[in-house]
Scaffold this active site. Structure first.
Site, PDB file in Angstrom:
ATOM      1  NE  ARG A 549      -2.640  -0.633   3.577  1.00  0.00           N
ATOM      2  CZ  ARG A 549      -3.373  -0.153   4.562  1.00  0.00           C
ATOM      3  NH1 ARG A 549      -4.589   0.311   4.312  1.00  0.00           N
ATOM      4  NH2 ARG A 549      -2.921  -0.112   5.789  1.00  0.00           N
ATOM      5  CB  SER A 610       6.680  -6.457   6.904  1.00  0.00           C
ATOM      6  OG  SER A 610       5.855  -5.344   6.894  1.00  0.00           O
ATOM      7  CG  ASP A 664       4.927  -6.259   9.708  1.00  0.00           C
ATOM      8  OD1 ASP A 664       5.897  -6.497  10.450  1.00  0.00           O
ATOM      9  OD2 ASP A 664       4.349  -7.138   9.043  1.00  0.00           O
TER      10      ASP A 664
HETATM   11  C1  G6P Z   1      -0.715  -4.770   8.591  1.00  0.00           C
HETATM   12  C2  G6P Z   1       0.387  -4.039   7.923  1.00  0.00           C
HETATM   13  C3  G6P Z   1       1.166  -4.880   6.949  1.00  0.00           C
HETATM   14  C4  G6P Z   1       1.486  -6.152   7.589  1.00  0.00           C
HETATM   15  C5  G6P Z   1       0.189  -6.852   7.816  1.00  0.00           C
HETATM   16  C6  G6P Z   1       0.365  -8.241   8.243  1.00  0.00           C
HETATM   17  O1  G6P Z   1      -1.875  -4.527   7.957  1.00  0.00           O
HETATM   18  O2  G6P Z   1      -0.022  -2.842   7.358  1.00  0.00           O
HETATM   19  O3  G6P Z   1       2.345  -4.224   6.577  1.00  0.00           O
HETATM   20  O4  G6P Z   1       2.439  -6.884   6.918  1.00  0.00           O
HETATM   21  O5  G6P Z   1      -0.570  -6.168   8.772  1.00  0.00           O
HETATM   22  O6  G6P Z   1      -0.715  -8.927   7.797  1.00  0.00           O
HETATM   23  P1  G6P Z   1      -0.774  -9.791   6.479  1.00  0.00           P
HETATM   24  O7  G6P Z   1      -1.810 -10.760   6.822  1.00  0.00           O
HETATM   25  O8  G6P Z   1      -1.137  -8.882   5.389  1.00  0.00           O
HETATM   26  O9  G6P Z   1       0.571 -10.420   6.322  1.00  0.00           O
HETATM   27  C1  BGC Z   2       9.249 -10.879   8.757  1.00  0.00           C
HETATM   28  C2  BGC Z   2       8.992  -9.825   9.796  1.00  0.00           C
HETATM   29  C3  BGC Z   2       7.561  -9.403   9.754  1.00  0.00           C
HETATM   30  C4  BGC Z   2       6.653 -10.576   9.825  1.00  0.00           C
HETATM   31  C5  BGC Z   2       5.204 -10.196   9.776  1.00  0.00           C
HETATM   32  C6  BGC Z   2       8.241 -11.966   8.864  1.00  0.00           C
HETATM   33  O1  BGC Z   2       8.405 -12.862   7.818  1.00  0.00           O
HETATM   34  O2  BGC Z   2      10.525 -11.394   8.884  1.00  0.00           O
HETATM   35  O3  BGC Z   2       9.835  -8.732   9.607  1.00  0.00           O
HETATM   36  O4  BGC Z   2       7.339  -8.530  10.800  1.00  0.00           O
HETATM   37  O5  BGC Z   2       6.925 -11.469   8.800  1.00  0.00           O
HETATM   38  O6  BGC Z   2       4.867  -9.582   8.613  1.00  0.00           O
END
Ligand code: G6P
Ligand code: BGC
Length: 939
Positions: A549, A610, A664
């Site tokens: 995003r 992240s 994140d």
């Molecule tokens: C949030 C953050 C993302 C993050 C996500 C993890 O919404 O904005 O940057 O990585 O949570 O959730 P997801 O299920 O998208 O991996």
């Molecule tokens: C990454 C982290 C991240 C997590 C959640 C992991 O795979 O190494 O940096 O915070 O995923 O998105």
């Protein structure tokens, strides 16, 4: 009583031959020759007032039914139940059944709805030899049933019959928890005892064979089990024989007398007692009352006494007795013989109603009694016999319709299609019985489509089947439990994981030990959570979760305004050259700025990235490794801010000012911290998993300075990469890991996060199929495909069913209804070309639950280590802290959060942990970090 015009429309018998014609000639006003309700009557009849027959006050022969009604017609009408009344009876029976099912009212219920603990119908894989002992009316039958388990479902049966002398039937009970005897049995000392124990004791006394009593069952259950054998499951059975009864597969959670809450269980309705509380009084005729009074159990089994063949001959005898007494039949003959009980057998009644031979049989039977019948007498006797048998069929149909409607409702189906196994001499001995059964059931339960399957030696073979199914299920359960056992972590396992996490945290924080720790404990240079003074307008990027995003975040005095756009990052770019990835990111930023009319602005940018980064400052972050399916080349070891800026130059985007890079978890903690100052932990359970928290600077050996705190990005996804978790990994985990692009890495993450749970489930399902425990062992080619079973399936499949006693009241997700939930599971499996039976669906659900519960518990163990460390750091007896949390798995899964929170409380009892779900993603947090960074520099 309803007017004749409103009576049921029933198909007329094809031909009733001579007798039928004779009856029509006699009077067009009479009920149809088989005593069934009929739609239209002759012209003379229409003018006649409706019969006002009240069974309670009725005295035979004293009714004022108008001139057109002869005593015979009156008797026939009394035995004819109009459709409206059948509907009403159905309603009452439904109530009676519900009363029997409910724990509260069960004790007073007439229809007892007994749980049978039979939760499965045969699937054709049953095999072995089974001995069946069947206690019949006048004999004991033993069967030796051999099942080959070859799927073609035809058992080999050897049978031997032993006579049962009358003195044994009524003597002491030693020779065979019985509730009551019926159908002429009355052995003493047996009621209230466990029949299985009695039988086993008797077998043991003989010291002949090793025979183990595995299952005891009612004859209806046996019928259902054998009719299941013809390829499709049969879920209802009814017996219309000497007695009558039925059983069906009910939703287990409705069978409150059993502890089962999921799946289905066969319920033995014991519907013979329906009406024992007087509910049937409006349809009982005086003949029925006489039969009841003369029986061995007056006042009991009222429904059975209208339907069971044991009583039909007697009903007919009483009709004849009263007509003869009124000088309507057998005029001039001595009719005293009719006062003798059982002089007319039901078998004779069934012969008399036969279309071809019936009249001759009637004459023979009546002659034998010395009644010297006229042609007209024979004809009337035939009509009466038909009326009695037809009424029995119509009542049986009413019972069946009640069951079907109940099943349809409780499965929440618009239409129920079901097979019904039928057995018993009435059904077998009189074709018309089946026809009436089918048609009246259709009228009373039009939403159900029942196929009646005649049972071939159902009761005997069925017992063999029940035994076989019981043994199959027990064996399968053992195998399933064995297979899933390594995934079921004990409290002690979790405590060990917690302790290991704590140890790895210390190693990660230590200056000397950091390099070898699997939990890297990366400093973030974020030193405080938001204090509400942050202001300004910021760009934010959010990369690494499900969505990429770009955002613009406006932080004002008392509000934060966000506009954002989601962009797709194709796998080719995620896994291609790094330059292409960062070029793509810049293109997305430019597109966003154009759309938001921000091209001319140079806004400070917060970058949620992240992935594990070694931060050298807030705006300098060296990528340590890719995770979650990213593998763009040329990035690891590089500063991602630098990579972004180089791409901006390549794309001639000159207004990019990156002021902060945040993980994140950190973005989430900051974002939630804006609303709750107690929020000092960030947790992500999404595509990947990770946590951050505020650590004392004095404990952070990798950054200079002792004062205050710093947010530490734990990177706990890599926990276990040094082998410390090897003994909790299962074969399935190893298989999943092996197939990833970062095998051996992110081992803790691969037990917990959304990118992997579906894969773990897929491997378990494949193993279950291979062991013939699922989908009948049928190969599932589609299920071999990697990632075909995404984690979102777990969320759907695990939606709580109405009967689940998980105690969360559905607070953590939509509570599905059983029918809906089951259909969803089946729809998912069907898309994978898997034909799932009900039990398959239940097993798939169990696998999903096992995998997601383990994930939640492991997450809890990790978090317990964090909160306990924070509590100790601060020297507190009790810590109260808030966790800001985000991620699709946490948010979408119906039980994950509950399991996590519950186990966390167990493992860290001195911490009061509140979970605050992040609503705006971590982009907002990145902007807040940027705001803090800009505070000093802004005018
Ligand atoms: C949030 C953050 C993302 C993050 C996500 C993890 O919404 O904005 O940057 O990585 O949570 O959730 P997801 O299920 O998208 O991996
Ligand atoms: C990454 C982290 C991240 C997590 C959640 C992991 O795979 O190494 O940096 O915070 O995923 O998105």
């Amino acid at each position: 009583m309803a007017s004749p015009e409103r009576r049921a429309a029933l198909p007329k018998p094809a031909q009733y031959g001579r007798a039928a014609r004779a009856s029509r000639e006699q009077s067009p006003a009479a009920p149809s020759s088989d005593g069934l309700p009929r739609r239209s009557l002759g012209a003379e009849e229409r003018g006649r007032p409706a019969l006002n027959w009240s069974p309670v006050n009725h005295q035979l022969g004293h009714r004022n039914d108008g001139p057109a009604c002869t005593p015979v017609q009156r008797a026939l009408l009394a035995l004819t139940i109009p459709l409206e009344t059948l509907q009403a009876v159905k309603g009452r029976m439904l109530q009676a059944m519900r009363k029997g099912l409910s724990r509260e009212t069960h004790a007073q219920a007439n229809v007892q709805m007994l749980p049978t603990y039979i939760c499965s119908t045969p699937d054709g894989t049953e095999k072995g030899d089974f001995l069946v002992v069947e206690l019949c009316q006048s004999h004991v039958r033993t069967l030796w049933v051999t099942l080959l388990g070859d799927g073609n479902q035809s058992p080999q049966v050897k049978c031997k019959i032993f006579d049962m002398p009358g003195d044994i039937m009524q003597g002491k009970g030693e020779a065979a928890e019985l509730i009551s005897w019926s159908k002429g049995f009355s052995c003493s000392d047996v009621e209230g005892k466990d029949v299985v124990q009695l039988l086993q004791a008797a077998i043991d006394k003989q010291e002949l064979y090793h025979v183990e009593v595995v299952a005891l069952m009612n004859d209806t259950v046996g019928t259902m089990m054998t009719c299941s054998m013809r390829g499709q499951p049969c879920e209802v059975a009814l017996i219309a024989g000497a007695g009558t009864n039925s059983c069906f597969m009910a939703e287990a959670q409705q069978v409150e007398m059993a502890e089962e809450t999921s799946g289905r269980m066969c319920v033995n309705t014991e519907w013979g007692c329906f009406g024992d509380d007087g509910t049937l009084s409006d349809i009982l005729t005086p003949y029925d009352q006489y039969v009841d009074q003369e029986s061995s159990n007056p006042g009991e089994k009222r429904f059975e006494k209208l339907v069971g063949s044991l009583y039909l001959g007697e009903i007919v005898r009483h009709v004849l007795t009263s007509l003869a007494a009124g000088k309507v039949l057998f005029i001039g003959s001595n009719v005293a013989v009719l006062r003798t009980k059982d002089v007319l057998k039901t078998q004779q009644v069934l012969e008399i109603i036969d279309t071809e031979e019936g009249m001759a049989k009637a004459r023979a039977a009546l002659d034998a009694l010395g009644l010297r019948p006229s042609e007209r007498d024979c004809c009337r006797v035939q009509q009466i016999c038909r009326a009695v048998v037809s009424r029995a069929a119509a009542l049986c149909a009413t019972g069946l319709a009640t069951i079907l409607s109940h099943m349809c409702q409780s499965r929440e189906l618009e239409r129920l299609v079901v097979n019904v196994g039928v057995d018993g001499e009435l059904y077998r001995g009189y074709t018309r019985f089946g026809e009436i059964l089918q048609s009246v059931t259709g009228l009373l339960a039009p939403e159900c489509m029942a196929s009646l399957l005649p049972s071939v030696d159902g009761t005997g073979q069925g017992a063999g089947m029940v035994t076989a199914v019981t043994l199959r299920l027990a064996a399968q359960r053992r195998e399933v439990d064995q297979l899933l056992a390594p995934l079921r972590l004990s409290r002690a396992d979790l405590e060990r994981v917690q302790a290991l996490m704590r140890r790895e945290m210390e190693l990660g924080l230590g200056c000397q030990t950091n390099a070898n720790a699997s939990v890297r404990m990366l400093p973030t240079y974020v030193r405080s959570t938001p204090d509400g003074t942050e202001r300004g307008e910021f760009l934010a990027l959010d990369l690494g979760g499900t969505n990429f995003r770009v955002l613009v975040v406006r932080v004002a005095q008392d509000s934060i305004h966000i506009a954002s756009e989601v962009y797709v990052i194709p796998t080719t770019i995620m896994q291609g050259p790094g330059e292409a990835l960062f070029d793509h990111i810049i293109e997305c930023i430019m597109d966003f700025q154009l759309k938001q009319d921000l091209m001319e602005h140079v806004l400070p940018l917060g970058f949620t990235f992240s992935f594990p980064c070694q931060q050298l400052g807030l705006d300098k972050a060296v990528l340590l490794s890719w995770t979650k399916g990213f593998s763009a080349t040329g990035c690891v070891g590089q500063d991602v801010v630098q990579l972004l800026q180089e791409a901006a130059q390549r794309k001639q985007h000159l207004g990019l000012k990156v002021v902060a890079v945040v993980n994140d978890t950190v973005g989430t903690m900051m974002s939630c911290g804006y609303d709750d100052p107690n929020c000092e932990i960030g947790l992500i359970v999404g595509t990947g998993t990770n946590a951050c928290y505020m650590e004392e600077m004095k404990n952070v050996g990798t950054v200079k300075g002792e004062q205050g705190r710093m947010c530490i990005n734990m990177e706990w996804g890599a926990f276990g990469d040094n082998g410390c978790l090897d003994d909790i990994f299962t074969d399935f985990d190893r298989l999943v890991d092996k197939k990833t692009i970062n095998a051996g890495k992110q081992r803790f993450e691969k037990l917990i996060s959304g990118m992997y749970l579906g894969e773990i489930v897929r491997h378990i399902l494949l193993a279950l199929v291979e062991k013939q425990l699922l989908f009948r062992g049928k190969p599932c080619p589609k299920l071999q495909t990697k990632d075909i079973f995404p984690t979102k399936f777990l969320s759907t499949i695990e939606i709580p069913w109405a009967g689940d006693g998980d105690g969360d009241g559905g607070a953590n997700g939509a509570r599905g209804s059983d029918g809906l939930a089951l259909r969803q599971v089946q729809a998912i499996l069907q898309d994978l070309e898997l034909q799932a039976s009900f039990e398959d669906s239940m097993l798939v659900r169990e696998v999903c639950q096992t995998v997601s519960t383990r994930a939640a518990h492991l997450c809890a163990a990790g978090l317990a280590a964090v909160v306990e460390k924070m509590r100790e750091n601060r020297g507190l007896a009790q810590l109260a802290v808030t966790v800001g949390v985000d991620g699709t798995l946490y948010k979408m899964h119906p039980h994950f959060s509950q399991h996590l929170q519950h186990m966390l409380q167990e493992l860290a009892p001195n911490c009061t942990v509140t979970f605050l779900q992040s609503e705006d993603g971590s982009g907002k947090g990145a902007a807040l970090v940027a705001a803090v960074a800009c505070r000093g520099t802004k005018p």
